[in-house]
Write a protein that holds these residues in place. Structure first.
Motif, PDB file in Angstrom:
ATOM      1  N   HIS A 119       0.839  -1.201   0.000  1.00 57.74           N
ATOM      2  CA  HIS A 119       0.000   0.000   0.000  1.00 57.74           C
ATOM      3  C   HIS A 119       0.876   1.253   0.000  1.00 57.74           C
ATOM      4  O   HIS A 119       0.610   2.226  -0.716  1.00 57.74           O
ATOM      5  N   ILE A 120       1.923   1.234   0.833  1.00 52.95           N
ATOM      6  CA  ILE A 120       2.839   2.380   0.883  1.00 52.95           C
ATOM      7  C   ILE A 120       3.485   2.597  -0.484  1.00 52.95           C
ATOM      8  O   ILE A 120       3.547   3.722  -0.994  1.00 52.95           O
ATOM      9  N   ALA A 121       3.960   1.514  -1.094  1.00 57.91           N
ATOM     10  CA  ALA A 121       4.623   1.625  -2.399  1.00 57.91           C
ATOM     11  C   ALA A 121       3.675   2.167  -3.465  1.00 57.91           C
ATOM     12  O   ALA A 121       4.047   3.036  -4.266  1.00 57.91           O
ATOM     13  N   THR A 122       2.442   1.666  -3.481  1.00 60.15           N
ATOM     14  CA  THR A 122       1.456   2.112  -4.467  1.00 60.15           C
ATOM     15  C   THR A 122       1.102   3.577  -4.259  1.00 60.15           C
ATOM     16  O   THR A 122       1.016   4.361  -5.216  1.00 60.15           O
ATOM     17  N   ALA A 123       0.888   3.948  -2.996  1.00 61.56           N
ATOM     18  CA  ALA A 123       0.551   5.343  -2.696  1.00 61.56           C
ATOM     19  C   ALA A 123       1.669   6.289  -3.118  1.00 61.56           C
ATOM     20  O   ALA A 123       1.418   7.357  -3.701  1.00 61.56           O
ATOM     21  N   GLN A 124       2.903   5.904  -2.844  1.00 57.71           N
ATOM     22  CA  GLN A 124       4.029   6.772  -3.172  1.00 57.71           C
ATOM     23  C   GLN A 124       4.239   6.870  -4.680  1.00 57.71           C
ATOM     24  O   GLN A 124       4.603   7.937  -5.186  1.00 57.71           O
ATOM     25  N   ALA A 125       4.013   5.787  -5.388  1.00 57.36           N
ATOM     26  CA  ALA A 125       4.154   5.837  -6.848  1.00 57.36           C
ATOM     27  C   ALA A 125       3.123   6.786  -7.453  1.00 57.36           C
ATOM     28  O   ALA A 125       3.434   7.568  -8.363  1.00 57.36           O
ATOM     29  N   ALA A 126       1.894   6.735  -6.940  1.00 53.37           N
ATOM     30  CA  ALA A 126       0.841   7.628  -7.437  1.00 53.37           C
ATOM     31  C   ALA A 126       1.159   9.082  -7.101  1.00 53.37           C
ATOM     32  O   ALA A 126       0.943   9.986  -7.918  1.00 53.37           O
ATOM     33  N   ALA A 127       1.677   9.319  -5.906  1.00 51.41           N
ATOM     34  CA  ALA A 127       2.029  10.681  -5.515  1.00 51.41           C
ATOM     35  C   ALA A 127       3.165  11.226  -6.376  1.00 51.41           C
ATOM     36  O   ALA A 127       3.147  12.388  -6.795  1.00 51.41           O
ATOM     37  N   GLU A 128       4.141  10.379  -6.642  1.00 46.67           N
ATOM     38  CA  GLU A 128       5.284  10.807  -7.451  1.00 46.67           C
ATOM     39  C   GLU A 128       4.846  11.199  -8.855  1.00 46.67           C
ATOM     40  O   GLU A 128       5.352  12.182  -9.424  1.00 46.67           O
ATOM     41  N   ARG A 129       3.892  10.453  -9.426  1.00 48.07           N
ATOM     42  CA  ARG A 129       3.395  10.795 -10.761  1.00 48.07           C
ATOM     43  C   ARG A 129       2.771  12.189 -10.776  1.00 48.07           C
ATOM     44  O   ARG A 129       2.795  12.877 -11.790  1.00 48.07           O
ATOM     45  N   ARG A 130       2.211  12.585  -9.641  1.00 46.95           N
ATOM     46  CA  ARG A 130       1.551  13.888  -9.541  1.00 46.95           C
ATOM     47  C   ARG A 130       2.509  14.996  -9.101  1.00 46.95           C
ATOM     48  O   ARG A 130       2.111  16.164  -9.006  1.00 46.95           O
ATOM     49  N   GLY A 131       3.749  14.642  -8.782  1.00 44.53           N
ATOM     50  CA  GLY A 131       4.685  15.616  -8.260  1.00 44.53           C
ATOM     51  C   GLY A 131       4.362  16.030  -6.837  1.00 44.53           C
ATOM     52  O   GLY A 131       4.695  17.142  -6.400  1.00 44.53           O
ATOM     53  N   TYR A 132       3.736  15.116  -6.094  1.00 46.88           N
ATOM     54  CA  TYR A 132       3.307  15.392  -4.720  1.00 46.88           C
ATOM     55  C   TYR A 132       4.204  14.637  -3.742  1.00 46.88           C
ATOM     56  O   TYR A 132       4.678  13.538  -4.045  1.00 46.88           O
ATOM     57  N   LEU A 133       4.414  15.218  -2.571  1.00 46.17           N
ATOM     58  CA  LEU A 133       5.291  14.599  -1.577  1.00 46.17           C
ATOM     59  C   LEU A 133       4.784  13.234  -1.128  1.00 46.17           C
ATOM     60  O   LEU A 133       5.573  12.325  -0.857  1.00 46.17           O
ATOM     61  N   GLY A 134       3.478  13.064  -1.018  1.00 43.37           N
ATOM     62  CA  GLY A 134       2.912  11.782  -0.606  1.00 43.37           C
ATOM     63  C   GLY A 134       3.019  11.572   0.890  1.00 43.37           C
ATOM     64  O   GLY A 134       2.955  12.515   1.680  1.00 43.37           O
ATOM     65  N   LEU A 135       3.193  10.314   1.282  1.00 44.46           N
ATOM     66  CA  LEU A 135       3.237   9.963   2.696  1.00 44.46           C
ATOM     67  C   LEU A 135       4.577  10.356   3.314  1.00 44.46           C
ATOM     68  O   LEU A 135       5.625  10.205   2.690  1.00 44.46           O
ATOM     69  N   VAL A 136       4.511  10.811   4.586  1.00 40.16           N
ATOM     70  CA  VAL A 136       5.748  11.096   5.307  1.00 40.16           C
ATOM     71  C   VAL A 136       5.900  10.218   6.543  1.00 40.16           C
ATOM     72  O   VAL A 136       6.968  10.201   7.157  1.00 40.16           O
ATOM     73  N   ALA A 137       4.836   9.495   6.925  1.00 37.57           N
ATOM     74  CA  ALA A 137       4.901   8.664   8.125  1.00 37.57           C
ATOM     75  C   ALA A 137       3.882   7.545   8.035  1.00 37.57           C
ATOM     76  O   ALA A 137       2.850   7.674   7.382  1.00 37.57           O
ATOM     77  N   GLU A 138       4.186   6.439   8.710  1.00 36.30           N
ATOM     78  CA  GLU A 138       3.290   5.289   8.811  1.00 36.30           C
ATOM     79  C   GLU A 138       3.183   4.871  10.276  1.00 36.30           C
ATOM     80  O   GLU A 138       4.202   4.705  10.964  1.00 36.30           O
ATOM     81  N   GLN A 139       1.954   4.727  10.747  1.00 37.22           N
ATOM     82  CA  GLN A 139       1.699   4.181  12.079  1.00 37.22           C
ATOM     83  C   GLN A 139       1.376   2.703  11.941  1.00 37.22           C
ATOM     84  O   GLN A 139       0.468   2.328  11.199  1.00 37.22           O
ATOM     85  N   SER A 140       2.112   1.866  12.667  1.00 36.26           N
ATOM     86  CA  SER A 140       1.909   0.419  12.597  1.00 36.26           C
ATOM     87  C   SER A 140       1.933  -0.184  13.994  1.00 36.26           C
ATOM     88  O   SER A 140       2.595   0.345  14.898  1.00 36.26           O
TER      89      SER A 140
END
Length: 328
Positions: free
Chosen positions: A167-188
């Motif tokens: 999920h993290i990888a998919t979210a970051q790939a989508a953010a990168e395509r948009r030129g957006y910083l995306g996620l900066v932290a994960e709570q687990s």
């Protein structure tokens, strides 16, 4: 107090994060305010909450308690790095659940953020976190909504909670395509008894530059000396100890004996172990009382040497990322 950067941001946060889940349901407003004051005085500047905290008919109550604390002034808001979450369904007009009052649609992201800002009594959220992944909403929709909130100055960063590594990888790939910083932290969920995130989540977070914020660092109290407390007090600890399997009891007994050897409380050692993990930014501690906060702070003073860390790995075997974890 030691501080560190939150993931790949310029945001400096304390090595412990104050969790507020108990504020409202178990800790009244006055005691909650006292705990937050004590945390700030000790240098804890990172506070975590969620829109659903308060639970049941009182969802949102925890954010309201934080908001009334901010309203006291004295630089409380300015000194605090505030993280809250959305995803869980919130009541609509009249108190009942309505469609689009939960998850990660663009409509709910907008609606939930505005409602949290109102309850919190602030005009911005430092880290706006997705409490769970929403498999039904495309990432471009999620990121477009978050980008709007950033542009409006309502949030600074976005984070995730309970995401899988992919999920993290998919979210970051989508953010990168948009030129957006995306996620900066994960709570687990991460502690000595719950180490499955070491397989995929932690490596993914480290690869993508996310800070990791473990929740339930004492595994619901099991790592806080449950066997010793059961013998001393009975009650809740006795109930927990009664439900342990023989294997768990042996494991926890070995752990508590080792903590005695180290000369530290079991809960202190569990927190200190997390602070020694390279992926971890700040474990979340959720004190119900001021005394529990003091106990948590003691972990910052504990150094575990290589032998101690190796012994803890023997008692609570962990994981390595693939392919090493599966090597013969």
């Amino acid at each position: 107090m030691e501080y560190t950067s939150l993931g790949r941001t310029g945001l400096s946060v304390s090595r412990l994060c104050l969790g507020t889940m108990n504020f409202g349901p178990l800790t009244d407003e006055a005691d909650s305010h006292a705990i937050m004051d004590s945390a700030l005085q000790e240098g804890i500047n990172f506070f975590d909450t969620a829109n659903v905290y308060g639970w049941g008919e009182n969802k949102g109550r925890t954010e309201e308690i934080i908001g009334s604390w901010f309203a006291k002034g004295g630089g409380r808001r300015e000194q605090t790095v505030l993280a809250t979450k959305l995803y869980g369904a919130m009541p609509g007009p009249g108190g009942e659940e309505w469609p689009n009052r939960g998850k990660l649609s663009a409509l709910n992201i907008r609606r939930a953020c505005d409602a949290s800002l109102k309850r919190l009594g602030t005009d911005y959220i430092d880290v706006y976190q997705m409490h769970h992944v929403d498999r039904a909403t495309p990432w471009d929709e999620v990121w477009q909504a978050m980008e709007v909130l950033v542009a409006q100055g309502k949030i600074l960063y976005t984070g995730s909670s309970n995401f899988a590594g992919w999920h993290i990888a998919t979210a970051q790939a989508a953010a990168e395509r948009r030129g957006y910083l995306g996620l900066v932290a994960e709570q687990s969920l991460y502690n000595l008894l719950a180490r499955t995130v070491e397989l995929e989540v932690l490596p993914s977070a480290q690869h993508h530059g996310l800070g990791v914020i473990p929740w339930s660092p004492l595994q619901g109290g099991l790592l806080g000396g449950v066997l010793r407390k059961a013998g001393e007090k009975g009650g809740r600890s006795a109930d927990r100890a009664e439900k342990l399997t023989a294997a768990q009891r042996d494991q926890l007994q070995a752990y508590e004996d080792f903590c005695d050897k180290l000369g530290h409380e079991p809960g202190t050692v569990a927190l200190a172990w997390l602070l020694h993990q390279p992926a971890v930014t700040a474990p979340i501690v959720g004190p119900r009382t001021a005394g529990q906060l003091t106990t948590a702070l003691a972990a910052l003073e504990v150094t575990l040497d290589a032998d101690a860390l190796a012994r803890l790995d023997e008692i609570f075997p962990g994981h390595r990322t693939a392919p090493e974890d599966y090597a013969w």
